[in-house]
Design a protein around this motif. Structure first.
Motif, short mmCIF file in Angstrom:
data_model
loop_
_atom_site.label_atom_id
_atom_site.label_comp_id
_atom_site.label_asym_id
_atom_site.label_seq_id
_atom_site.Cartn_x
_atom_site.Cartn_y
_atom_site.Cartn_z
N ILE A 155 0.79 -1.23 0.00
CA ILE A 155 0.00 0.00 0.00
C ILE A 155 0.82 1.29 0.00
CG2 ILE A 155 -2.06 -1.03 1.01
CD1 ILE A 155 -1.17 -0.03 3.73
N GLY A 156 2.14 1.20 0.03
CA GLY A 156 2.89 2.45 -0.05
C GLY A 156 4.25 2.32 0.62
N LYS A 159 7.84 6.70 -3.58
CA LYS A 159 9.27 7.00 -3.51
C LYS A 159 9.91 6.48 -2.22
CE LYS A 159 10.89 8.20 -6.40
NZ LYS A 159 11.25 7.29 -7.53
N SER A 160 9.44 5.32 -1.79
CA SER A 160 10.04 4.65 -0.63
C SER A 160 10.59 3.29 -1.02
CB SER A 160 9.01 4.50 0.49
OG SER A 160 8.59 5.75 0.97
N GLY A 161 10.68 3.02 -2.31
CA GLY A 161 11.21 1.76 -2.79
C GLY A 161 10.15 0.69 -3.01
N LEU A 289 3.57 -2.16 4.14
CA LEU A 289 3.77 -0.71 4.10
C LEU A 289 5.26 -0.40 4.27
CD1 LEU A 289 2.67 2.21 4.13
CD2 LEU A 289 2.34 1.95 6.60
N VAL A 290 5.82 0.36 3.32
CA VAL A 290 7.23 0.77 3.38
C VAL A 290 7.28 2.27 3.62
CG1 VAL A 290 9.46 0.69 2.23
CG2 VAL A 290 7.73 -1.02 1.68
N ARG A 377 10.96 -0.02 7.31
CA ARG A 377 11.57 1.24 6.88
C ARG A 377 12.33 1.00 5.57
NH1 ARG A 377 15.01 4.62 11.06
NH2 ARG A 377 16.42 2.88 10.67
N SER A 378 12.22 1.94 4.67
CA SER A 378 12.90 1.85 3.39
C SER A 378 14.41 1.76 3.56
CB SER A 378 12.55 3.08 2.53
OG SER A 378 13.28 3.08 1.33
N GLU A 379 14.94 2.53 4.52
CA GLU A 379 16.39 2.55 4.75
C GLU A 379 16.89 1.19 5.24
OE1 GLU A 379 14.67 6.63 5.22
OE2 GLU A 379 14.19 4.65 6.03
#
Length: 528
Positions: A155-156, A159-161, A289-290, A377-379
């Motif tokens: 779901i999102g 721009k978080s990968g 979710l990212v 988390r994207s990171e």
């Protein structure tokens, strides 16, 4: 001769008999019509008598009008739509008729009422949520066909990968892509269902159109029979183990179509949002979710969408404009109403609203239990892709892959990375500070919801600070080297003159100048 006369008499009798019969029918019809008219007249008289109404009150009773012309139009098209669905065939358990959706009028004021649909999935045999559509059309023919909804939603957030992650997830042999953009995004729940695009309006799409994004996957699922190595799925009857998903990142945050949902009619605050609708049709769906540092996400989003001039200075101005717009909105309304407003989404050049994660996450957690949502988390994902792929596959309940396969998937090239950022450079430090301060209270709320301080992004901000310091040192070093190089060239430069030039410049020079002395005149000539 007598025979001919007799035949004529019989013919006349027949004609007169037919004519009298027709006349009888006409008279009978006239009598019935007269009786009907008299009956209606008496009914109207009784109605007038019972209401004791004057002419104006009677007109008001019979010509009751909707205050809103759009509502009146919607009532008309809905009535026609409801008359059509009466002819749909009766369905058995685990069946549904898509005509109920495909015949919805796309130009109506409100959208299709998803909460009216009762879809029950085949309980055994399929891991993915699937059912039989008894009204699926293949050309002019209506057939009974297997249709499927996504087993999971990524779901999102934008721009978080999420695109890279979805591409890697679908490398698993048990997970199928869809027919949407990039074989990932359908955009149906937040956008095309309401006739919305990124900035402009588009034609509304019915629920049947959404199901079509997964028809290819449904065909694969139906044709593929698998049995686990330990044959444990034989106990539950699950033999079709393939699954599919929807990777639309706007699902998480874009609720701006809520005024068109029938249950929100005449409401100033939405009662029903995307999470409620997805839960209704697909209650056991798994959600991924990212989340990325809100400030960094915003800068990548600005460059990716080409929302303005592609420079750090232009981004700073766009951020300021968006913050002013948001501040003015929150002075009149609460934050929730502002974030769900379509005008905000289309007016600002930097989508600061997308980075306010806590407000949107609360809406999802009102509907779905926490265990049904995997949040990363994207990171962290970028730092250790293989570890997070294992975690996601476990969450989805698919077959565990070997270390070799996981390594191959994790070492794939990054998908759709914003390369402009490296060329344009980082945002201005003043912009970063302004955004960090703006997002801080929302990040703290997110920490409270998830009970994890890593969602303050302090560690990544520290890494970014060190990275920027390194870039700044490198830049200063390059400037210093360039300056030294220029000084060295100017010092080593000598004046070479022809005889004609020497004679012409002789009044302005002494003999030492021609031998390379470093007097004032020579230095001035060197500048030429």
């Amino acid at each position: 001769m007598r025979t001919k006369i007799r035949m004529r008499q019989l013919a006349c009798c027949r004609r007169s008999h037919i004519a009298s019969t027709l006349l009888g029918f006409i008279l009978l019809g006239a009598a019935i019509g007269y009786f009907h008219i008299r009956t209606n007249d008496s009914m109207i008289e009784k109605l007038l008598h019972s209401f004791k109404a004057d002419k104006k009150e009677l007109q008001k009773y019979f010509s009751k009008k909707e205050s809103d012309s759009e509502k009146h139009f919607f009532t008309n098209v809905t009535t026609v739509y409801e008359q059509k669905i009466k002819s749909f065939p009766e369905v058995k358990p685990y069946e549904w008729c898509s005509n109920e959706s495909s015949q919805f009028p796309y130009n109506s004021t409100y959208v299709e009422d998803i909460l009216k649909y009762n879809i029950s999935f085949i309980p055994k045999g399929y891991k993915n949520p699937c059912f039989y559509d008894v009204c699926k059309t293949v050309g002019p023919v209506s057939v009974r066909s297997l249709r499927c909804l996504p087993y999971f939603h990524l779901i999102g957030v934008d721009k978080s990968g999420s695109t890279d992650l979805f591409a890697r997830i679908t490398q698993h042999p048990q997970i199928l892509p869809n027919l949407g953009v990039l074989n990932k995004e359908t955009s149906w729940w937040p956008w095309t269902r309401y006739g919305h695009g990124l900035k402009r309006l588009v034609r509304k799409e019915p629920f049947d159109k959404y199901l079509g994004y997964f028809d290819s996957a449904a065909g694969h699922i139906q044709r593929t029979i698998q049995v686990n190595k330990n044959r444990s799925n034989l106990d539950t009857g699950d033999l079709h183990l393939l699954i599919t998903g929807d990777g639309t990142p706007m699902d998480f945050w874009d609720f701006s179509g809520w005024p068109q949902i029938p249950q929100n009619r005449n409401q100033t605050i939405p009662k029903i949002l995307t999470p409620h609708l997805i839960k209704h049709v697909n209650p056991n769906v798994k959600l991924i979710l990212v989340l990325r540092d809100p400030t960094e996400r915003l800068y990548s989003d600005y460059l990716f969408l080409k929302s303005g001039v592609q420079t750090p200075e232009a981004f700073d101005k766009a951020v300021l404009q968006s913050l002013i717009y948001f501040r003015n909105c929150t002075r009149r309304h609460n934050v929730r109403k502002c974030l769900f407003d379509r005008e905000l989404h289309t007016s600002v050049r930097t989508r600061i609203h997308v980075s306010i994660y806590s407000v949107f996450l609360k809406e999802w957690l009102k509907v779905f239990p926490r265990k049904q949502i995997l949040i990363i988390r994207s990171e962290d994902y970028s730092y250790n892709i293989s570890s997070y792929l294992k975690r996601i596959f476990h969450f989805l309940g698919v077959v565990e892959l070997s270390e070799r396969d996981i390594t191959i998937i994790s070492k794939r090239a990054r998908a759709y990375e914003t390369g402009k950022k490296k060329k344009i450079g980082p945002m201005l430090n003043s912009t970063r500070v302004r955004l960090d301060n703006f997002f801080q209270p929302f990040n703290k709320e997110l920490v409270t919801i998830l009970e994890d301080k890593k969602y303050l992004w302090r560690d990544t901000k520290e890494k970014m600070r060190k990275y920027l310091e390194k870039l700044e040192k490198k830049r200063l070093e390059e400037i210093r080297n360039e300056t030294n190089s220029t000084d060295h060239i100017s010092k080593s430069r000598t004046l070479s003159l022809t005889k004609e030039q020497e004679l012409e410049l002789k009044p302005f020079m002494n003999t030492d100048d021609r031998t390379g002395s470093k007097k004032k005149n020579n230095s001035e000539l060197s500048k030429w």
